[in-house]
Design an enzyme around this catalytic site. Structure first.
Site, PDB file in Angstrom:
ATOM      1  N   HIS A   1      -4.082   3.466  -3.379  1.00  0.00           N
ATOM      2  CA  HIS A   1      -4.174   2.860  -2.047  1.00  0.00           C
ATOM      3  C   HIS A   1      -3.416   1.551  -1.890  1.00  0.00           C
ATOM      4  O   HIS A   1      -2.529   1.443  -1.046  1.00  0.00           O
ATOM      5  CB  HIS A   1      -5.648   2.630  -1.681  1.00  0.00           C
TER       6      HIS A   1
ATOM      7  N   GLU B   1     -17.222  -3.792  24.782  1.00  0.00           N
ATOM      8  CA  GLU B   1     -16.383  -4.977  24.899  1.00  0.00           C
ATOM      9  C   GLU B   1     -15.157  -4.899  23.996  1.00  0.00           C
ATOM     10  O   GLU B   1     -14.041  -5.220  24.413  1.00  0.00           O
ATOM     11  CB  GLU B   1     -17.194  -6.231  24.557  1.00  0.00           C
TER      12      GLU B   1
ATOM     13  N   HIS C   1     -28.082 -14.747  25.081  1.00  0.00           N
ATOM     14  CA  HIS C   1     -27.050 -14.619  26.111  1.00  0.00           C
ATOM     15  C   HIS C   1     -26.369 -15.945  26.457  1.00  0.00           C
ATOM     16  O   HIS C   1     -25.400 -15.958  27.200  1.00  0.00           O
ATOM     17  CB  HIS C   1     -27.663 -14.014  27.390  1.00  0.00           C
TER      18      HIS C   1
ATOM     19  N   HIS D   1       0.826  -1.196   0.000  1.00  0.00           N
ATOM     20  CA  HIS D   1       0.000   0.000   0.000  1.00  0.00           C
ATOM     21  C   HIS D   1       0.868   1.258   0.000  1.00  0.00           C
ATOM     22  O   HIS D   1       1.273   1.736   1.069  1.00  0.00           O
ATOM     23  CB  HIS D   1      -0.905  -0.001   1.230  1.00  0.00           C
TER      24      HIS D   1
END
Lengths: 665, 665
Positions: B269, B415, B477, B37
């Site tokens: 890119h 999280e 859950h 890149h």
């Protein structure tokens, strides 16, 4: 107590009683279960009562009516809010007994709202942030259909209730950025701004100015008192009228509103309040009725809402009957794509005849060209890897802000948001969504993939660059455990096709699997053609004998995807040494597992087995048997050209043949 | 061309040559590899040159000096930027040959920057958004250490270069919200604002006002021309002086700056520019030198930077020598926690004596009380489930905005951000981070867990509510596939302890595993004590015979965690019927796999085997053998009280005994 003030003089039943019915049912349900979350439904009861009695267009008698408003409880732990509403609205599958059986085995009133468990639950929520992100997909589907079928047939709102948890989750960023960019102005988010999370005050963990944040993402915003009926009514009315951008309505609320000592604290969030607190709440709220009892006038008032929805539905049915586009609309909504299946059959025959050497990502592009040409129901996209995933095909226009005629979504560098949005598109109906990223980044969207599987929705994940075969990008980009981790998810078909034929077959199965999401794990590198017959979709069997041994098998070589050609080459090497090897291609373990034990036995054979996959062994022992061997990865990959990596990690025909010979003895 | 203008008259070498050296090396390295890149390093060369020649305090001769500034290339695909910088700065492991071997097998110059592959790479990046989020952990560790040891010993900056991809990823929301809230003012984010992503213009997918977004999160912001040395210098100088909040410096840049036709486009890119484009770039940039050649005066100028870093390091060494806190600081930085190990030994002995019946999450809390009481090196936290995960212990103060003396972080409902921040804390050094959430939500942070494993850092994931044993919250859950999905990850220890002893043992191993992250999968529900001897840490063997059969085994029962007590009960049932069953506890498969084949054989035995786990079978066949059976889940869970669920899904002692009897025949 800042009890909601009724602004509606016309009704005989005070507004506060409509809201308190929700509160009482919520606290009673949780109390009886001794489990659940009373705080949110009690805090948001006024908001829900305003929304459902004054605005939302749903028809409890036909909850799947296509032009209904969508309601998503992103804060899914507050599930008693939905169950209470559905009882009050008179859904026939939600009698009071269901509320009394909240969170009990076999009841429809599961701990979190589960799509398919009860009518009118638009999506499964509970994992935070998923609801709002799924709703973005629903709101997108609405605009796409509206662009095709006009206001007469498609013109509805998507309402979301979300809490602080939803807004803290990263996925919410992806969702609101996408919704703001695409100007999904019929999306209205009601934020339960109660300043409380499980650990305590939200000020423990965040200082976010949410309104500013949403404005930065291109949303309209307004702040209201979430217990003031008039303010809420005005805000929602205004949001509905001004649909230039999506709306955040920040509803300042008190969690556990009415509970004498727990209201406004994290103690109201996630446990039963207890008899004393509930008695206090009944007093404070002015709700003297027995548990689970909603007096007749209040219930009657609530059920007027259902009649309003019925009228809206009836009007829509009239418009639909008069519409020239009705048949086309019905077909779109049906989700059936027989033309695509026909196109794929033709393509498979062509592949068998022409034997192209293609990367399976390229084969997927070819399949998609056939599919997208044959049906208008597919909605493509990629998380900013369009020309790597090869997910766009000729003539697919991009969906753009305010312009929804296209069929391709630039989801941005937002895998999780993409997956959740695809869930929303699939749930809304009207489109079969597929979206691409690199296989390894399925980790980023696993939360939403799991929900695709749990809900059983047809979403197709196009996951390219599926092994060390991607080469130089190195271990951060090379899946070694990823296919196994996806295979571990129930009700998810994980395909790793070996050539162009299997890729097209996998697409055919994915499109036909209306209750199951699919993953296509596809190579970056070109693969030899393998299949010589198209008489049957063999991928549908999960595994099959690609090449039988010349006589009784000495060994069976099992492989998937890019390693099938290695297994075939190994079989050649073995044949040259007089060893008889069969090669089994295993494009989809889940489908193979679903075959009869006899078929599985016949394919696997009784000879020793060697598995080959450019991935870890984890999961493979299911197929290898006690004395089997495995050629694959032993840890993370490395950065180098792909052919060197295969040699370096010893995933070669020679290694497979060597392992086989050791087993043959 | 808007070439950077030098503001530094004193240097004989024009600033533009310092930056162009980076550009040339980047395009040459990618060109030789025909992979990589070039766009980002060429676009951000001016920013990097300003940062590294004027500000950053690193010592290439001792890249691990504790008080160095940290530099994180969140846009990891631009890895040639780091390699070019390290060559220019004279890192002894980064000679020009390494750059010529970019992306080749065995080179240090991997496709993405890999922690541990070359000196001075602070973290592995490439998966977008991870770098910025990891950097938040580093900046947090710096403030925590500063609060303990003062400016003399700890006073450094964390610089990040991130691109549009990093800022679109959801994890960036979690990271910037946390950093803004905690006022991590020494974190400086340089955004490569080039308006290009892989699919094309970023306007295809986002309309985000990033400055407003960051301001909403409590950051300072400024916008500069990323090719203007003076503006960049002033902005970084100002950011360093004003450390009240973290800084976003939006650097407006042209991707592939200098490339005549590709600059400013997505074509710059992710691929080699090609000979013609490179020749044009050399001309446009005024860089007439051969590939990989940096003329002596330019190289000399660059290497002055290294000397500056050496001086800063020398001054620090002097201060450290004079500091009364030096010994304590060194101990903290060492990461050694022998006192905690002693405390755990004592605790284990106590458990064996007292045989407490505890949920393993509770047993973990008890272990943490011992650990946190014995050492000051642990840094606890939870993603807003503190009192569910039981991750806080008596006397642990919370870290708060501007107040860093505590040892407990309220990571919020984030999280993924938590996991990445813990990676950053571990990489920074000084603390052993652990953090909690529900096991099922490991899906949300898998991207960062994978990096913990790939980098080999000691992060402990405390993942509670590990099965249907959590009860009423239901299938969203309840993990059923989650433990398998984690076991699939290489270099990750996944513990599922069966009682308080095994839990404490797992903690001891997790703390001792300095190059390996650990997961503790812990129950919500109380478990019977199992272990009767503490003479050896048997969890360290991964699996062991908990209870031998009374004579030659008829069957071996294998179980983990909460199902060990079911296996023991089944063995009792079998014994009552004259069948001899051994029970094997398998708290950590990875450690068992690492034992000798002899030991494994001895534990597993030759009798038929039945596995028991409240999870899917996936992965279990490794241990069951051809004729083995498995008692566990067959799909997603359900919402009901836990004991009912165990019965409903048939995970009972009776079912295990029945399966065993069928195998015994």
């Amino acid at each position: 107590m800042n009890q909601a003030v009724s602004a509606d003089k016309a009704t005989a039943v005070p507004f506060k009683d409509l809201a308190n019915a929700i509160r009482a049912l919520a606290m009673d349900g949780v109390e009886k279960a001794k489990s659940g979350h009373p705080g949110m439904p009690m805090g948001m009861a006024d908001v829900a009562a305003v929304l459902f009695t004054k605005f939302i267009n749903i028809d409890p008698a036909d909850p799947a009516w296509p032009d209904r408003d969508r309601f998503v409880l992103s804060a899914g732990h507050g599930s008693m809010l939905i169950y209470a509403l559905h009882y009050l609205l008179g859904y026939d599958d939600m009698p009071i007994e269901q509320l009394k059986n909240f969170r009990q085995l076999g009841s429809r009133t599961a701990g979190h709202p589960e799509y398919g468990h009860a009518k009118g639950i638009e999506t499964t929520t509970g994992p935070l942030g998923q609801g709002i992100s799924t709703a973005v997909g629903m709101a997108l589907a609405e605009r796409l259909l509206n662009a095709r079928f006009g206001n007469d047939l498609v013109d509805h709102y998507t309402y979301v209730i979300a809490g602080d948890g939803c807004l803290q989750e990263g996925i919410s960023h992806e969702a609101i950025d996408l919704a703001g960019h695409l100007k999904l102005g019929k999306l209205i988010l009601l934020w339960d701004d109660n300043s409380i999370s499980i650990d305590g005050a939200t000020s423990l963990s965040t200082s976010m100015d949410q309104l500013k944040r949403f404005e930065a993402a291109g949303w309209n915003t307004v702040r209201v008192d979430g217990h003031n009926e008039a303010e809420l009514t005005a805000a929602i009315e205004n949001a509905r009228k001004n649909s230039d951008k999506p709306w955040l309505i920040a509803c300042k609320t008190i969690i556990g509103f009415g509970a004498p000592t727990r209201a406004g604290t994290s103690k109201a969030h996630g446990e039963a309040l207890g008899a004393e607190e509930i008695a206090g709440a009944r007093k404070a709220l002015g709700w003297p009725y027995e548990p689970f009892v909603v007096p007749e006038p209040i219930l009657t008032e609530w059920r007027k809402v259902a009649k309003k929805g019925f009228s809206a539905h009836a009007e829509w049915t009239k418009r639909h009957g008069a519409s020239a586009k009705a048949a086309k609309f019905d077909k779109q909504i049906s989700g059936k794509v027989p033309e695509a299946q026909e196109a794929l059959k033709a393509l498979i025959a062509k592949h068998v005849a022409e034997k192209p050497k293609l990367a399976t990502r390229k084969a997927s592009e070819v399949a998609l060209a056939a599919i997208n040409g044959a049906t208008e129901l597919t909605l493509g996209g990629s998380a900013d890897l369009t020309h790597s995933n090869l997910t766009i095909t000729k003539g697919l226009e991009s969906v753009a802000p305010g312009s929804y005629g296209g069929r391709y979504v630039h989801y941005g560098i937002r895998e999780h948001g993409m997956a959740a949005a695809m869930n929303g598109v699939a749930l809304h109906g009207g489109f079969v969504p597929y979206g691409g990223t690199f296989l390894v980044f399925s980790d980023y969207m696993r939360g939403a993939i799991r929900l695709s599987a749990l809900m059983g929705v047809r979403v197709v994940y196009v996951l390219t660059h599926d092994s060390i075969g991607l080469g130089e990008d190195g271990p951060t980009h090379q899946p070694v455990e990823t296919v196994a981790a996806l295979r571990a998810i129930p009700n998810l078909l994980v395909f790793r096709p070996a050539d162009a034929v299997e890729t097209a077959e996998a697409w055919a199965i994915a499109l036909a699997s209306e209750k199951t999401p699919s993953v296509l794990a596809l190579t970056r590198q070109a693969l030899q053609p393998q299949r010589v017959s198209a008489s049957e979709n063999l991928t549908a069997k999960g595994a099959y004998v690609l090449r039988e041994a010349d006589g009784a098998r000495d060994v069976t070589l099992l492989a998937t995807g890019s390693e099938v050609e290695i297994a075939v080459a190994a079989a050649d090497l073995l044949a040259a040494q007089g060893k008889k090897a069969a090669v089994v291609s295993m494009p989809c373990w889940e489908l193979f597992e679903a075959q009869s034990a006899d078929y599985r036995k016949q394919v696997l054979g009784t000879a020793p087995r060697v598995g080959v996959e450019a991935a870890l062994r984890f999961g493979w022992d299911r197929w290898l048997g006690d004395n089997g061997d495995f050629i694959g990865m032993k840890g993370f990959g490395a950065s180098a050209p792909a052919p060197e990596l295969y040699k370096h990690f010893g995933i070669t025909a020679e290694a497979v043949a060597e392992a086989a010979k050791k087993l043959i003895g």
